[in-house]
Design a protein around this motif. Structure first.
Motif, PDB file in Angstrom:
ATOM      1  N   PRO A 142      25.724  91.883  30.936  1.00  0.00           N
ATOM      2  CA  PRO A 142      24.689  92.640  31.649  1.00  0.00           C
ATOM      3  C   PRO A 142      23.433  92.852  30.825  1.00  0.00           C
ATOM      4  CG  PRO A 142      26.841  93.663  31.935  1.00  0.00           C
ATOM      5  CD  PRO A 142      27.005  92.599  30.879  1.00  0.00           C
ATOM      6  N   GLU A 143      23.603  93.039  29.508  1.00  0.00           N
ATOM      7  CA  GLU A 143      22.434  93.250  28.654  1.00  0.00           C
ATOM      8  C   GLU A 143      21.472  92.076  28.729  1.00  0.00           C
ATOM      9  OE1 GLU A 143      25.693  95.866  26.982  1.00  0.00           O
ATOM     10  OE2 GLU A 143      25.557  93.858  27.830  1.00  0.00           O
ATOM     11  N   ARG A 144      21.998  90.884  28.739  1.00  0.00           N
ATOM     12  CA  ARG A 144      21.141  89.691  28.826  1.00  0.00           C
ATOM     13  C   ARG A 144      20.370  89.678  30.143  1.00  0.00           C
ATOM     14  NH1 ARG A 144      24.549  84.556  28.063  1.00  0.00           N
ATOM     15  NH2 ARG A 144      25.278  85.107  30.156  1.00  0.00           N
ATOM     16  N   GLY A 200      36.450  87.946  31.859  1.00  0.00           N
ATOM     17  CA  GLY A 200      35.104  88.151  31.338  1.00  0.00           C
ATOM     18  C   GLY A 200      34.967  87.693  29.903  1.00  0.00           C
ATOM     19  N   ASN A 201      34.026  86.796  29.647  1.00  0.00           N
ATOM     20  CA  ASN A 201      33.759  86.192  28.341  1.00  0.00           C
ATOM     21  C   ASN A 201      34.890  85.298  27.847  1.00  0.00           C
ATOM     22  OD1 ASN A 201      31.119  87.184  27.992  1.00  0.00           O
ATOM     23  ND2 ASN A 201      31.924  89.168  27.309  1.00  0.00           N
ATOM     24  N   ASP A 230      24.713  87.533  38.710  1.00  0.00           N
ATOM     25  CA  ASP A 230      23.837  87.043  37.646  1.00  0.00           C
ATOM     26  C   ASP A 230      24.284  87.560  36.285  1.00  0.00           C
ATOM     27  OD1 ASP A 230      22.108  85.667  39.426  1.00  0.00           O
ATOM     28  OD2 ASP A 230      21.165  87.576  39.937  1.00  0.00           O
ATOM     29  N   MET A 231      24.954  88.710  36.270  1.00  0.00           N
ATOM     30  CA  MET A 231      25.491  89.242  35.016  1.00  0.00           C
ATOM     31  C   MET A 231      26.805  88.563  34.658  1.00  0.00           C
ATOM     32  SD  MET A 231      24.806  93.308  35.584  1.00  0.00           S
ATOM     33  CE  MET A 231      23.482  93.811  36.692  1.00  0.00           C
TER      34      MET A 231
END
Length: 207
Positions: A19-21, A11-12, A81-82
């Motif tokens: 998720p915030e985006r 992740g990243n 999508d997250m």
């Protein structure tokens, strides 16, 4: 000391995880901030990463917070999508290392079922020489036990492992065990570190 194996967070590092985006795009930043203040969604995700069931855990949390039931269930329904898009530079680095015969491992906080699903969406997630997934190990980073588990399984001395992660606490925990580390802020910096380590050339690293 030249590393014997390269360890990637996912992740990243290989896939963006934001998720915030996603929620900002669906309900707007103000409503999203209120939701995240009222519901510890990242805490919920930590349970999944530690081995809890994916959909069932999300459904349980959705029932606990009736004001946010629909939005919480999006964590399952729109999970991909997250966890997107791919970080192509990092994927190319992973493949360049493997092409040279350098073992490449994953060490990731990821649920059992969400990781299996992600493998159906991202081909490169099945290309690691070894994948250490927290859900299967029953412990999440930065707990020292997860790093000890990697060491015990691969049989490589800590000082011969080089690890990148986007979270400083995960990096600090690995460094405390003697691992070589790199705080990931972009694939180019990671590429430069791998060149410095003598694992790839600049051309092979794409820089």
């Amino acid at each position: 000391m030249t590393p014997e194996a390269v360890v990637f967070d996912i992740g990243n590092v290989l896939i963006e995880w934001n998720p915030e985006r996603f929620y900002d795009s669906r309900i707007g930043p103000d409503r999203r901030k209120r939701m995240f203040a009222e519901v510890d969604l990242h805490g919920m995700n930590d349970l999944i990463d530690a081995g809890a069931l994916f959909k069932e855990t999300i459904d349980d949390w959705a029932l606990k917070y009736p004001d946010w039931t629909t939005e919480i269930r999006w964590w399952f329904d729109h999970w991909i999508d997250m966890a997107s898009p791919r970080i192509e530079g990092s994927i190319a680095l992973m493949r360049a290392l493997r092409a040279k015969g350098v073992p490449v491992f994953a060490l990731t906080n990821f649920g059992i079922h969400s990781f299996a699903y992600a493998q159906t969406q991202y081909d490169f997630l099945s290309e690691f020489d070894r994948a250490y997934v927290s859900g299967h190990m029953g412990v999440i980073k930065p707990d020292a036990a997860i790093y000890a588990g990697v060491e015990a399984d691969c049989g490589i001395a800590p000082g011969r492992l080089i690890f990148t992660d986007d979270r400083a606490d995960n990096i600090a925990a690995a460094a405390a065990r003697g691992w070589q580390t790199h705080l990931f802020t972009g694939w180019q910096g990671w590429a430069e570190r791998l060149v410095q380590a003598g694992l790839v050339t600049e051309r092979e690293a794409g820089i």
